[in-house]
Motif scaffolding. Structure first.
Motif, PDB file in Angstrom:
ATOM      1  N   GLN A   1      13.641   1.358  -6.162  1.00  0.00           N
ATOM      2  CA  GLN A   1      13.029   0.275  -5.391  1.00  0.00           C
ATOM      3  C   GLN A   1      11.513   0.359  -5.447  1.00  0.00           C
ATOM      4  OE1 GLN A   1      13.767   0.414  -1.264  1.00  0.00           O
ATOM      5  NE2 GLN A   1      12.766  -1.561  -0.912  1.00  0.00           N
ATOM      6  N   GLN A   2      11.022   1.576  -5.344  1.00  0.00           N
ATOM      7  CA  GLN A   2       9.575   1.755  -5.386  1.00  0.00           C
ATOM      8  C   GLN A   2       9.010   1.337  -6.736  1.00  0.00           C
ATOM      9  OE1 GLN A   2       9.639   5.824  -4.193  1.00  0.00           O
ATOM     10  NE2 GLN A   2       8.442   5.385  -2.353  1.00  0.00           N
ATOM     11  N   ILE A   3       9.751   1.695  -7.779  1.00  0.00           N
ATOM     12  CA  ILE A   3       9.283   1.311  -9.111  1.00  0.00           C
ATOM     13  C   ILE A   3       9.209  -0.201  -9.213  1.00  0.00           C
ATOM     14  CG2 ILE A   3       9.895   1.287 -11.548  1.00  0.00           C
ATOM     15  CD1 ILE A   3      11.010   4.071 -11.150  1.00  0.00           C
ATOM     16  N   THR A   4      10.238  -0.865  -8.730  1.00  0.00           N
ATOM     17  CA  THR A   4      10.221  -2.322  -8.781  1.00  0.00           C
ATOM     18  C   THR A   4       9.020  -2.853  -8.013  1.00  0.00           C
ATOM     19  OG1 THR A   4      12.550  -1.989  -8.351  1.00  0.00           O
ATOM     20  CG2 THR A   4      11.823  -4.248  -8.721  1.00  0.00           C
ATOM     21  N   GLU A   5       8.807  -2.306  -6.839  1.00  0.00           N
ATOM     22  CA  GLU A   5       7.667  -2.758  -6.031  1.00  0.00           C
ATOM     23  C   GLU A   5       6.360  -2.560  -6.784  1.00  0.00           C
ATOM     24  OE1 GLU A   5       6.945  -1.566  -1.816  1.00  0.00           O
ATOM     25  OE2 GLU A   5       9.130  -1.437  -1.837  1.00  0.00           O
ATOM     26  N   LEU A   6       6.258  -1.399  -7.409  1.00  0.00           N
ATOM     27  CA  LEU A   6       5.035  -1.088  -8.143  1.00  0.00           C
ATOM     28  C   LEU A   6       4.827  -2.082  -9.283  1.00  0.00           C
ATOM     29  CD1 LEU A   6       2.754   1.043  -8.320  1.00  0.00           C
ATOM     30  CD2 LEU A   6       4.084   2.114 -10.112  1.00  0.00           C
ATOM     31  N   ARG A   7       5.905  -2.354  -9.996  1.00  0.00           N
ATOM     32  CA  ARG A   7       5.786  -3.303 -11.110  1.00  0.00           C
ATOM     33  C   ARG A   7       5.347  -4.663 -10.600  1.00  0.00           C
ATOM     34  NH1 ARG A   7       5.308   0.218 -13.572  1.00  0.00           N
ATOM     35  NH2 ARG A   7       6.773   1.517 -14.702  1.00  0.00           N
ATOM     36  N   VAL A   8       5.925  -5.063  -9.467  1.00  0.00           N
ATOM     37  CA  VAL A   8       5.582  -6.379  -8.927  1.00  0.00           C
ATOM     38  C   VAL A   8       4.102  -6.436  -8.579  1.00  0.00           C
ATOM     39  CG1 VAL A   8       5.897  -7.906  -6.963  1.00  0.00           C
ATOM     40  CG2 VAL A   8       7.878  -6.908  -8.078  1.00  0.00           C
ATOM     41  N   ILE A   9       3.625  -5.399  -7.912  1.00  0.00           N
ATOM     42  CA  ILE A   9       2.220  -5.456  -7.500  1.00  0.00           C
ATOM     43  C   ILE A   9       1.305  -5.362  -8.723  1.00  0.00           C
ATOM     44  CG2 ILE A   9       2.125  -2.981  -6.922  1.00  0.00           C
ATOM     45  CD1 ILE A   9       0.113  -5.646  -5.169  1.00  0.00           C
ATOM     46  N   GLU A  10       1.719  -4.590  -9.703  1.00  0.00           N
ATOM     47  CA  GLU A  10       0.891  -4.508 -10.919  1.00  0.00           C
ATOM     48  C   GLU A  10       0.820  -5.869 -11.615  1.00  0.00           C
ATOM     49  OE1 GLU A  10       2.594  -1.319 -13.093  1.00  0.00           O
ATOM     50  OE2 GLU A  10       1.238   0.165 -12.230  1.00  0.00           O
TER      51      GLU A  10
ATOM     52  N   ARG B   1       0.804  -1.226   0.000  1.00  0.00           N
ATOM     53  CA  ARG B   1       0.000   0.000   0.000  1.00  0.00           C
ATOM     54  C   ARG B   1       0.831   1.267   0.000  1.00  0.00           C
ATOM     55  NH1 ARG B   1      -0.923  -1.985   5.036  1.00  0.00           N
ATOM     56  NH2 ARG B   1       0.095  -0.832   6.701  1.00  0.00           N
ATOM     57  N   HIS B   2       2.086   1.155   0.496  1.00  0.00           N
ATOM     58  CA  HIS B   2       2.886   2.378   0.528  1.00  0.00           C
ATOM     59  C   HIS B   2       3.143   2.905  -0.880  1.00  0.00           C
ATOM     60  CE1 HIS B   2       3.213   1.685   4.670  1.00  0.00           C
ATOM     61  NE2 HIS B   2       3.822   0.523   4.505  1.00  0.00           N
ATOM     62  N   VAL B   3       3.385   1.964  -1.764  1.00  0.00           N
ATOM     63  CA  VAL B   3       3.617   2.377  -3.147  1.00  0.00           C
ATOM     64  C   VAL B   3       2.307   2.808  -3.799  1.00  0.00           C
ATOM     65  CG1 VAL B   3       4.662   1.695  -5.299  1.00  0.00           C
ATOM     66  CG2 VAL B   3       5.375   0.621  -3.184  1.00  0.00           C
ATOM     67  N   LEU B   4       1.264   2.015  -3.563  1.00  0.00           N
ATOM     68  CA  LEU B   4      -0.008   2.309  -4.216  1.00  0.00           C
ATOM     69  C   LEU B   4      -0.577   3.635  -3.733  1.00  0.00           C
ATOM     70  CD1 LEU B   4      -1.712  -1.188  -4.326  1.00  0.00           C
ATOM     71  CD2 LEU B   4      -0.628   0.074  -6.171  1.00  0.00           C
ATOM     72  N   GLU B   5      -0.375   3.930  -2.458  1.00  0.00           N
ATOM     73  CA  GLU B   5      -0.871   5.193  -1.935  1.00  0.00           C
ATOM     74  C   GLU B   5      -0.208   6.371  -2.647  1.00  0.00           C
ATOM     75  OE1 GLU B   5      -0.461   5.451   2.285  1.00  0.00           O
ATOM     76  OE2 GLU B   5      -2.261   4.248   2.568  1.00  0.00           O
ATOM     77  N   LEU B   6       1.063   6.181  -2.941  1.00  0.00           N
ATOM     78  CA  LEU B   6       1.782   7.238  -3.658  1.00  0.00           C
ATOM     79  C   LEU B   6       1.124   7.525  -4.990  1.00  0.00           C
ATOM     80  CD1 LEU B   6       5.606   6.770  -3.324  1.00  0.00           C
ATOM     81  CD2 LEU B   6       4.240   8.738  -2.734  1.00  0.00           C
ATOM     82  N   THR B   7       0.809   6.459  -5.722  1.00  0.00           N
ATOM     83  CA  THR B   7       0.230   6.676  -7.045  1.00  0.00           C
ATOM     84  C   THR B   7      -1.163   7.270  -6.952  1.00  0.00           C
ATOM     85  OG1 THR B   7      -0.682   4.466  -7.093  1.00  0.00           O
ATOM     86  CG2 THR B   7       1.484   4.742  -8.057  1.00  0.00           C
ATOM     87  N   GLU B   8      -1.794   7.109  -5.794  1.00  0.00           N
ATOM     88  CA  GLU B   8      -3.154   7.631  -5.645  1.00  0.00           C
ATOM     89  C   GLU B   8      -3.179   9.078  -5.162  1.00  0.00           C
ATOM     90  OE1 GLU B   8      -6.317   6.586  -6.301  1.00  0.00           O
ATOM     91  OE2 GLU B   8      -5.183   5.186  -7.529  1.00  0.00           O
TER      92      GLU B   8
END
Lengths: 693, 249
Positions: free
Chosen positions: A661-670, A638-645
């Protein structure tokens, strides 16, 4: 129809996923408790009156409720509309189908309609315009941002290049806003295909309420007539059907009248016009070019419309049938089949016919038919029917068609042989799409390896267009056309003689119809076979097949037939019994002497309908688990997703403000989201096969 | 408990015959393997990668979902503890897991608004129905007032009235005549209020949910609470936002 626990759970989760917690809480209670008035709902949900009313309004707006006001007490009872809730899972498919059929603009219209639930035409247009304006504003903003950044970071050339590239990929190209006229034309097109329907008040009446109301009417008229006599029952079904027809005529089967001044392109002779437009719509796919024209037709601004899910189910079924056909016979045949189904489409409003049809003898069901010549004459120009059935006739050597038949037969049997083996591979739950595609490619490779077949020359895209135009200017010679027809007929023969009986010939005048029930049953069986094979291995599958063929059987004869050791067979059987695939029945040899275990015969059997129910239930369960998993995964990221929101970052490509790192996390969750949602969609295909089609 | 004992390197006196000079870690291997609650799946296969069509379907689905989630009709989760198991056994338990009053459920460590939170998406506790056209004839009649945004208006009115009365009462403390007048007003008001019993009913209920009415654009009576009202949106974020909160202190 009461649904199982897991189906209810799934519906509640879908509503939660789409419309949030409040709606879902109300919906869950409605699902569990049945019809409730606001007062009782308050009691069960522990929500305040205001919240509850707001939640109910949202649900009603999104067509998720049935309601019914008692005329005497003025109390309104609410009921959950499970089918509508389940249909939420199909929104992605619906939009994809629409885009394939009509192009981007129409897809956007449908998207807005899904967003709004039901809405008047004018509101829909307003919403579309507002959305477009917002989009273009954002695009402008993004462009300005980019420019500013460019100026700021001139020294860091590399980074800038990267950012620009990403921006280019993520941002929309300049937004094109369609005019109101184009929107209306798109809506007309959707109405024509029955993909949207007029909303009328009766649509919010629950089917069970309608039935009770009619029953009460009959009782009142007959002065206390008994509802259980066959006469009243017949009367009831008749009235139900009449009522259903009336509602449909006002709702989903209602078509807007076009004003006479615009020429009706859609009819017969000028069919080419339509086809060209359709194919251009497909070609435009993905690009933001609107070739949509405005034919001057206008809908009433106050007309309330919504998406017609029943018709979409027909389209989804067609897609699955075509897929199966491609898998069983070949690509070209499947495309011809696709065309046949498309021609049939306007005549089929829903997948499952009314249950009452069988009751009324004076109104037999006539399946829609299509003539071979219709198929041949309207077939898309880039489908070459000479492909896949045998020798392709060239202009130089025009072989009589009769000579082709042994060749065709050979090809056909080959296809069948392949098909039989392939049945096992066909499983929708696993959604083995890629495998299918590669297999289909293999099939066409075989065709081209065939020494009798001229290698297919596929002209590049540009050439195809000119070729189309050529064909338009120089109408094909009559003998060409005859060949064409013959070839199409061959494909139809192939379809007819396939083990799935894709089409049935009707009468003498070359009419073909599709027995959907039969094919769907075939698909169900194939799917079940596949499931049993996957989960219990060859031996389990063998046992099940024996039981299917022979009916109820004793264990001894079972393992003899299956050529298995009694011990193995017993283990397998009990394993399958535990998961509900096979059942056991005890039959005492001697009815009087019950205590003696020795004298009981145990019969194993496989109940198709029961197993279907079990499978359906498992699929529901899996879907709901997948959705729960999705929520957990989102929470962990959620930390990454909250950022995009965040409202300031919502519309900017994430790559520009996140660290590596955040980008990687985002890609993984996507990636995870995509996998989970796609898996749910694949399971939905299976639900389609077992329930909807 | 017993498992801990079996694997217990930590329970020194627990083993009979074990002396102090034996090093527990060397001789007695603790059995720390996880129990087989979740045996390996016998037949687990990776699903094939997504095809283009599926990818497109997902993309559209996702876009629509995002649109809906950012729209006015979506309501955010109010569950107190999201990590609690989702399984509930009774309606009571089901309902209890949701917060009813945001202020009561506020986490004092993360709930205070910080500067960085001002960009967080707005949390809808109640769907915003204003500013959207509805086709009223397709809704049950009892929801019409909700659609028009008149829901709870009488409640609000009666609260306002009460506040005014109290203010007048306080102001007129000095002057006995005015006090008398106020008393008369009060009596009149009570007889008048009998007409809308429902309002009174909801008034009672209102005591526990007074936060609800702050959400409306109209009910701006409690301006002092605005500060908290925006801040408690962030009860979701704990670690990162907690850090941010710490900075602020």
């Amino acid at each position: 129809m009461s649904l199982s626990q897991y189906a209810l759970e799934l519906c509640a989760l879908l509503v939660d996923e789409t419309y949030g917690e409040l709606s879902s809480r109300i919906f869950t209670i409605l699902l569990r408790r049945g019809q409730l008035p606001v007062k009782d709902l308050m009691l069960h949900t522990r929500l305040t009156s205001k919240k509850l009313r707001h939640g109910l309004a949202v649900l009603a707006q999104q067509n998720l409720l049935y309601y019914n006001t008692d005329p005497e007490t003025e109390v309104t009872y609410y009921e959950a509309n499970k089918d509508a809730a389940y249909a939420l899972v199909q929104s992605g498919k619906i939009m994809q189908v629409v885009e394939n059929k009509f192009g981007v603009l129409t897809r956007e219209v449908v998207q807005n309609l899904l967003l709004l639930g039901h809405s008047t035409v004018s509101d829909l247009c307003d919403a579309y315009e507002a959305q477009k304006k917002q989009q273009s504003r954002l695009v402008d903003l993004a462009r300005q941002n980019e420019l500013r950044r460019k100026e700021e970071t001139v020294e860091d050339e590399q980074m800038n290049g990267l950012a620009k590239e990403i921006n280019g990929a993520n941002n929309h190209p300049p937004v094109t806003i369609a005019t109101t006229g184009q929107l209306h034309t798109a809506l007309f097109r959707l109405f024509d295909a029955a993909l949207i329907e007029r909303v009328v008040g009766t649509m919010f009446e629950s089917p069970s309420d309608v039935q009770t109301k009619l029953e009460r009417e009959i009782v009142q008229e007959g002065n206390g007539a008994n509802l259980k006599t066959s006469k009243t029952k017949e009367e009831l079904t008749k009235r139900l059907l009449g009522r259903l027809r009336k509602d449909r005529a006002a709702g989903s089967d209602w078509k807007p009248q076009k004003r006479p001044h615009n020429g009706d392109h859609r009819n017969g002779a000028n069919g080419t016009n339509k086809r060209r437009r359709l194919s251009s719509g497909v070609a435009v796919n993905g690009d933001h070019i609107y070739e949509e024209e405005d034919d001057g037709a206008r809908l009433d601004d106050h007309l309330v419309i919504r998406v017609n899910h029943e018709k979409f189910k027909v389209l989804l079924r067609n897609a699955q049938l075509v897929h199966l056909c491609e898998h069983k016979i070949g690509k070209t045949t499947s495309r011809i089949y696709d065309h046949l189904l498309k021609l049939m489409e306007p005549q089929i409003q829903r997948c499952q016919l009314d249950r009452h049809h069988n009751v009324l003898k004076d109104d037999p069901y006539i399946p829609p038919t299509v003539q071979a010549i219709m198929i041949a004459s309207t077939l898309d120009k880039d489908i070459d029917p000479g492909f896949g059935v045998g020798k392709e006739p060239t202009h130089k050597e025009r072989t009589p068609v009769v000579k082709l038949s042994p060749n065709r037969k050979r090809d056909g049997t080959e296809a069948f042989a392949g098909g039989k083996g392939d049945t096992k591979k066909k499983v929708n739950g696993a959604g083995n799409l890629n495998v299918h595609n590669s297999e289909a490619d293999d099939g066409s490779d075989q065709d081209s390896d065939d020494p009798f077949t001229a290698p297919p020359v596929k002209p590049p895209k540009r050439q195809k267009v000119t070729f189309q135009d050529d064909a338009l200017f120089n109408p094909p010679r009559p003998e060409d056309r005859e060949d064409h027809l013959m070839l199409v007929r061959k494909h139809l023969d192939l379809l007819q003689s396939s083990e799935c009986k894709f089409v049935t010939r009707h009468g003498t005048n070359d009419c073909y119809s599709v027995d959907f029930e039969n094919i769907v049953r075939f698909m169900q069986d194939a799917e079940l076979d596949q499931l049993v094979y996957e989960s219990f291995g060859v031996k389990g599958h063998r046992l099940v097949r024996i039981m299917k063929q022979m009916g109820k059987m004793e264990e001894k004869s079972l393992d003899k037939l299956a050529l298995m050791k009694p011990k193995d067979a017993r283990t397998k059987l009990s394993e399958m019994q535990m998961s509900g695939i096979v059942e056991i029945q005890e039959v005492p040899k001697d009815a009087t002497n019950r205590g003696n275990n020795q004298r009981i015969i145990f019969l194993w059997f496989f109940d198709n309908d029961r197993v279907k129910q079990v499978v359906l239930d498992k699929v529901y369960k899996t879907m709901s688990r997948l959705l729960q998993r999705l929520a957990v995964e989102r929470r962990s990221a959620r930390h990454v997703l909250e950022l995009t929101e965040r409202s300031d970052l919502q519309h900017i490509a994430p790559d520009t403000y996140m660290d590596q790192q955040q980008i990687t996390e985002l890609r993984v969750i996507e990636q995870k989201e995509a996998t989970l949602v796609a898996q749910v969609a694949r399971l939905d295909d299976m639900i389609g096969i077992f329930r909807d089609f | 408990m017993s498992r801990g004992g079996r694997g217990g390197g930590g329970m020194r006196g627990g083993l009979k015959g074990a002396t102090w000079d034996q090093e527990a870690t060397k001789d007695i291997k603790p059995d720390n393997k996880p129990l087989e609650n979740y045996p390996a799946h016998p037949n687990l296969k990776r699903p094939p990668p997504l095809s283009d069509i599926e990818m497109r379907q997902f993309k559209y689905y996702k876009t629509l979902q995002t649109q809906i989630h950012r729209g006015p009709l979506y309501t955010q989760a109010t569950r107190r503890n999201v990590d609690n198991p989702g399984k509930t056994f009774s309606e009571d338990q089901f309902n209890r897991q949701y917060g009813t009053n945001r202020k009561a459920d506020m986490d004092p460590f993360t709930g205070v608004e910080t500067y960085s939170m001002r960009y967080l998406p707005k949390q809808n506790v109640i769907p915003t129905l204003s500013g959207r056209p509805f086709n009223k004839e397709l809704f049950p009649r009892e929801l019409w007032s909700t659609l028009e945004g008149k829901d709870g208006e009488d409640v609000r009115k009666s609260i306002n009235k009460a506040m005014h009365k109290r203010a007048r009462h306080l102001a007129s403390d000095a002057d006995p005549k005015a006090k008398e007048q106020a008393l008369m007003d009060k009596i009149l008001a009570i007889t008048g209020e009998d007409e809308n019993e429902e309002a009174e009913e909801e008034d009672k209920e209102d005591e526990e949910v007074d936060s609800e009415f702050d959400d409306d654009e109209i009910g701006d009576d409690y301006n002092a609470e605005q500060y908290f009202n925006n801040g408690d949106d962030a009860d979701e974020g704990d670690d990162g936002d907690g850090g941010g909160g710490g900075d602020d202190y």
